[in-house]
Scaffold this motif. Structure first.
Motif, PDB file in Angstrom:
ATOM      1  N   ALA A  46       0.847  -1.198   0.000  1.00 36.12           N
ATOM      2  CA  ALA A  46       0.000   0.000   0.000  1.00 36.12           C
ATOM      3  C   ALA A  46       0.884   1.250   0.000  1.00 36.12           C
ATOM      4  O   ALA A  46       1.321   1.712   1.052  1.00 36.12           O
ATOM      5  CB  ALA A  46      -0.932  -0.009   1.201  1.00 36.12           C
ATOM      6  N   TRP A  47       1.129   1.798  -1.175  1.00 30.62           N
ATOM      7  CA  TRP A  47       2.016   2.953  -1.336  1.00 30.62           C
ATOM      8  C   TRP A  47       1.528   4.176  -0.582  1.00 30.62           C
ATOM      9  O   TRP A  47       2.305   5.041  -0.229  1.00 30.62           O
ATOM     10  CB  TRP A  47       2.162   3.285  -2.828  1.00 30.62           C
ATOM     11  CG  TRP A  47       0.855   3.561  -3.495  1.00 30.62           C
ATOM     12  CD1 TRP A  47       0.048   2.643  -4.110  1.00 30.62           C
ATOM     13  CD2 TRP A  47       0.184   4.809  -3.604  1.00 30.62           C
ATOM     14  NE1 TRP A  47      -1.094   3.246  -4.592  1.00 30.62           N
ATOM     15  CE2 TRP A  47      -1.036   4.585  -4.291  1.00 30.62           C
ATOM     16  CE3 TRP A  47       0.480   6.107  -3.178  1.00 30.62           C
ATOM     17  CZ2 TRP A  47      -1.934   5.602  -4.560  1.00 30.62           C
ATOM     18  CZ3 TRP A  47      -0.428   7.116  -3.458  1.00 30.62           C
ATOM     19  CH2 TRP A  47      -1.621   6.860  -4.143  1.00 30.62           C
ATOM     20  N   HIS A  48       0.232   4.255  -0.295  1.00 30.22           N
ATOM     21  CA  HIS A  48      -0.357   5.434   0.335  1.00 30.22           C
ATOM     22  C   HIS A  48      -0.418   5.343   1.859  1.00 30.22           C
ATOM     23  O   HIS A  48      -0.770   6.313   2.514  1.00 30.22           O
ATOM     24  CB  HIS A  48      -1.758   5.662  -0.224  1.00 30.22           C
ATOM     25  CG  HIS A  48      -2.686   4.518   0.040  1.00 30.22           C
ATOM     26  ND1 HIS A  48      -2.581   3.316  -0.619  1.00 30.22           N
ATOM     27  CD2 HIS A  48      -3.705   4.386   0.908  1.00 30.22           C
ATOM     28  CE1 HIS A  48      -3.515   2.496  -0.176  1.00 30.22           C
ATOM     29  NE2 HIS A  48      -4.204   3.114   0.753  1.00 30.22           N
ATOM     30  N   LYS A  49      -0.071   4.199   2.419  1.00 27.68           N
ATOM     31  CA  LYS A  49      -0.124   4.034   3.871  1.00 27.68           C
ATOM     32  C   LYS A  49       1.180   4.510   4.502  1.00 27.68           C
ATOM     33  O   LYS A  49       2.259   4.225   4.007  1.00 27.68           O
ATOM     34  CB  LYS A  49      -0.355   2.561   4.247  1.00 27.68           C
ATOM     35  CG  LYS A  49      -1.734   2.043   3.909  1.00 27.68           C
ATOM     36  CD  LYS A  49      -2.754   2.596   4.865  1.00 27.68           C
ATOM     37  CE  LYS A  49      -4.111   1.954   4.625  1.00 27.68           C
ATOM     38  NZ  LYS A  49      -5.136   2.549   5.454  1.00 27.68           N
ATOM     39  N   THR A  50       1.041   5.235   5.613  1.00 25.58           N
ATOM     40  CA  THR A  50       2.227   5.733   6.300  1.00 25.58           C
ATOM     41  C   THR A  50       2.648   4.815   7.441  1.00 25.58           C
ATOM     42  O   THR A  50       3.748   4.950   7.953  1.00 25.58           O
ATOM     43  CB  THR A  50       1.982   7.151   6.856  1.00 25.58           C
ATOM     44  OG1 THR A  50       0.846   7.117   7.720  1.00 25.58           O
ATOM     45  CG2 THR A  50       1.753   8.140   5.719  1.00 25.58           C
ATOM     46  N   ARG A  51       1.797   3.899   7.826  1.00 26.68           N
ATOM     47  CA  ARG A  51       2.148   2.978   8.908  1.00 26.68           C
ATOM     48  C   ARG A  51       2.379   1.583   8.314  1.00 26.68           C
ATOM     49  O   ARG A  51       1.808   1.232   7.286  1.00 26.68           O
ATOM     50  CB  ARG A  51       1.045   2.917   9.955  1.00 26.68           C
ATOM     51  CG  ARG A  51      -0.235   2.283   9.465  1.00 26.68           C
ATOM     52  CD  ARG A  51      -1.255   2.118  10.591  1.00 26.68           C
ATOM     53  NE  ARG A  51      -2.509   1.598  10.107  1.00 26.68           N
ATOM     54  CZ  ARG A  51      -2.778   0.312   9.953  1.00 26.68           C
ATOM     55  NH1 ARG A  51      -1.887  -0.605  10.248  1.00 26.68           N
ATOM     56  NH2 ARG A  51      -3.962  -0.083   9.499  1.00 26.68           N
ATOM     57  N   PRO A  52       3.214   0.804   8.969  1.00 27.48           N
ATOM     58  CA  PRO A  52       3.412  -0.569   8.477  1.00 27.48           C
ATOM     59  C   PRO A  52       2.142  -1.398   8.689  1.00 27.48           C
ATOM     60  O   PRO A  52       1.419  -1.207   9.678  1.00 27.48           O
ATOM     61  CB  PRO A  52       4.573  -1.104   9.310  1.00 27.48           C
ATOM     62  CG  PRO A  52       4.739  -0.166  10.456  1.00 27.48           C
ATOM     63  CD  PRO A  52       4.046   1.120  10.107  1.00 27.48           C
ATOM     64  N   LEU A  53       1.875  -2.289   7.755  1.00 24.84           N
ATOM     65  CA  LEU A  53       0.712  -3.168   7.858  1.00 24.84           C
ATOM     66  C   LEU A  53       1.132  -4.536   8.388  1.00 24.84           C
ATOM     67  O   LEU A  53       2.281  -4.946   8.231  1.00 24.84           O
ATOM     68  CB  LEU A  53       0.060  -3.346   6.489  1.00 24.84           C
ATOM     69  CG  LEU A  53      -0.507  -2.095   5.830  1.00 24.84           C
ATOM     70  CD1 LEU A  53      -1.057  -2.429   4.444  1.00 24.84           C
ATOM     71  CD2 LEU A  53      -1.585  -1.458   6.691  1.00 24.84           C
ATOM     72  N   SER A  54       0.169  -5.243   8.947  1.00 26.95           N
ATOM     73  CA  SER A  54       0.407  -6.633   9.325  1.00 26.95           C
ATOM     74  C   SER A  54       0.729  -7.421   8.060  1.00 26.95           C
ATOM     75  O   SER A  54       0.309  -7.042   6.961  1.00 26.95           O
ATOM     76  CB  SER A  54      -0.845  -7.223   9.987  1.00 26.95           C
ATOM     77  OG  SER A  54      -1.156  -6.511  11.161  1.00 26.95           O
ATOM     78  N   PRO A  55       1.450  -8.529   8.188  1.00 26.62           N
ATOM     79  CA  PRO A  55       1.765  -9.326   7.002  1.00 26.62           C
ATOM     80  C   PRO A  55       0.497  -9.713   6.230  1.00 26.62           C
ATOM     81  O   PRO A  55      -0.558  -9.988   6.820  1.00 26.62           O
ATOM     82  CB  PRO A  55       2.459 -10.562   7.580  1.00 26.62           C
ATOM     83  CG  PRO A  55       3.032 -10.093   8.887  1.00 26.62           C
ATOM     84  CD  PRO A  55       2.036  -9.086   9.405  1.00 26.62           C
ATOM     85  N   GLY A  56       0.629  -9.734   4.915  1.00 29.70           N
ATOM     86  CA  GLY A  56      -0.512 -10.024   4.046  1.00 29.70           C
ATOM     87  C   GLY A  56      -1.191 -11.343   4.352  1.00 29.70           C
ATOM     88  O   GLY A  56      -2.423 -11.439   4.315  1.00 29.70           O
ATOM     89  N   VAL A  57      -0.418 -12.370   4.683  1.00 31.98           N
ATOM     90  CA  VAL A  57      -1.006 -13.668   4.977  1.00 31.98           C
ATOM     91  C   VAL A  57      -1.951 -13.584   6.178  1.00 31.98           C
ATOM     92  O   VAL A  57      -2.995 -14.255   6.210  1.00 31.98           O
ATOM     93  CB  VAL A  57       0.097 -14.746   5.171  1.00 31.98           C
ATOM     94  CG1 VAL A  57       0.949 -14.462   6.397  1.00 31.98           C
ATOM     95  CG2 VAL A  57      -0.491 -16.127   5.212  1.00 31.98           C
ATOM     96  N   HIS A  58      -1.626 -12.736   7.148  1.00 34.37           N
ATOM     97  CA  HIS A  58      -2.487 -12.577   8.323  1.00 34.37           C
ATOM     98  C   HIS A  58      -3.746 -11.773   7.978  1.00 34.37           C
ATOM     99  O   HIS A  58      -4.848 -12.117   8.417  1.00 34.37           O
ATOM    100  CB  HIS A  58      -1.723 -11.913   9.471  1.00 34.37           C
ATOM    101  CG  HIS A  58      -0.573 -12.730   9.953  1.00 34.37           C
ATOM    102  ND1 HIS A  58      -0.689 -14.002  10.463  1.00 34.37           N
ATOM    103  CD2 HIS A  58       0.748 -12.447   9.989  1.00 34.37           C
ATOM    104  CE1 HIS A  58       0.492 -14.471  10.790  1.00 34.37           C
ATOM    105  NE2 HIS A  58       1.393 -13.543  10.505  1.00 34.37           N
ATOM    106  N   ARG A  59      -3.574 -10.699   7.198  1.00 31.87           N
ATOM    107  CA  ARG A  59      -4.742  -9.904   6.804  1.00 31.87           C
ATOM    108  C   ARG A  59      -5.688 -10.721   5.925  1.00 31.87           C
ATOM    109  O   ARG A  59      -6.907 -10.622   6.049  1.00 31.87           O
ATOM    110  CB  ARG A  59      -4.302  -8.615   6.100  1.00 31.87           C
ATOM    111  CG  ARG A  59      -3.581  -7.676   7.064  1.00 31.87           C
ATOM    112  CD  ARG A  59      -3.168  -6.348   6.453  1.00 31.87           C
ATOM    113  NE  ARG A  59      -2.116  -6.508   5.467  1.00 31.87           N
ATOM    114  CZ  ARG A  59      -2.234  -6.283   4.157  1.00 31.87           C
ATOM    115  NH1 ARG A  59      -3.367  -5.846   3.670  1.00 31.87           N
ATOM    116  NH2 ARG A  59      -1.206  -6.451   3.352  1.00 31.87           N
ATOM    117  N   LEU A  60      -5.129 -11.575   5.070  1.00 36.55           N
ATOM    118  CA  LEU A  60      -5.943 -12.451   4.232  1.00 36.55           C
ATOM    119  C   LEU A  60      -6.741 -13.427   5.093  1.00 36.55           C
ATOM    120  O   LEU A  60      -7.956 -13.606   4.900  1.00 36.55           O
ATOM    121  CB  LEU A  60      -5.041 -13.204   3.248  1.00 36.55           C
ATOM    122  CG  LEU A  60      -5.732 -14.164   2.291  1.00 36.55           C
ATOM    123  CD1 LEU A  60      -6.664 -13.407   1.348  1.00 36.55           C
ATOM    124  CD2 LEU A  60      -4.689 -14.953   1.500  1.00 36.55           C
ATOM    125  N   ALA A  61      -6.080 -14.048   6.058  1.00 40.06           N
ATOM    126  CA  ALA A  61      -6.767 -14.987   6.957  1.00 40.06           C
ATOM    127  C   ALA A  61      -7.863 -14.278   7.755  1.00 40.06           C
ATOM    128  O   ALA A  61      -8.972 -14.820   7.922  1.00 40.06           O
ATOM    129  CB  ALA A  61      -5.756 -15.646   7.893  1.00 40.06           C
TER     130      ALA A  61
END
Length: 164
Positions: A46-61
């Motif tokens: 996410a190029w527009h996010k200023t904070r780090p995101l949780s790993p994609g595999v976790h967000r997908l689950a």
């Protein structure tokens, strides 16, 4: 559903984490737009996010669990497999190719509508006005019950980014 072309929605976001408002917005879009399918697409880079995101595999689950009871939802992992920044226009282009003749509906939250229109002149987002298939943008805000579609059929954009 309708006898016309398939109605397919795209609801992308970080979904970090998905919450009750996301589910309510998905159900509202499905009901109000009579969608046959709503793709829930967790963002990749996410190029527009200023904070780090949780790993994609976790967000997908988390998305799979959160939307499991909404039968019209397809949790779509395509953006998690892309290298580099991910853009909504690329996902819309892919959906259009996968579902020729379908009516496509983009659902974005009010928090991202400004970011989406501000990016209209950026490298990949500049392809958005060239979207010539039947599309409509649907900005939804959980605080506002009225959620009209904005049927710019020529450029498939929301009014602030409309090139018509």
């Amino acid at each position: 559903m309708s006898a016309g072309p398939p109605r397919i929605g795209l609801f992308g976001g970080a979904f970090d984490p998905p919450h009750d408002a996301h589910i309510a917005l998905a159900r509202a879009a499905i009901d109000e737009l009579q969608l046959e399918r709503l793709h829930i697409v967790p963002t990749g880079d996410a190029w527009h996010k200023t904070r780090p995101l949780s790993p994609g595999v976790h967000r997908l689950a988390m998305c799979r669990l959160a939307f499991a009871k909404v039968p019209e939802v397809l949790v779509d992992d395509r953006e998690l497999h892309r290298d580099g920044p991910t853009y909504t226009v690329d996902t819309l282009t892919e959906l259009r190719a996968e579902h020729p003749g379908a009516e496509l509906f983009l659902q974005i939250g009010a928090d991202q509508a400004g970011c989406f229109t501000a990016g209209a002149g950026r490298t990949r987002s500049s392809g958005w006005p060239r979207c010539r298939s039947p599309c409509a943008a649907l900005p939804l805000d959980p605080q506002i019950r009225s959620t009209p579609t904005i049927p710019c059929r020529a450029c498939a954009s929301i009014p602030a980014a409309c090139a018509c």
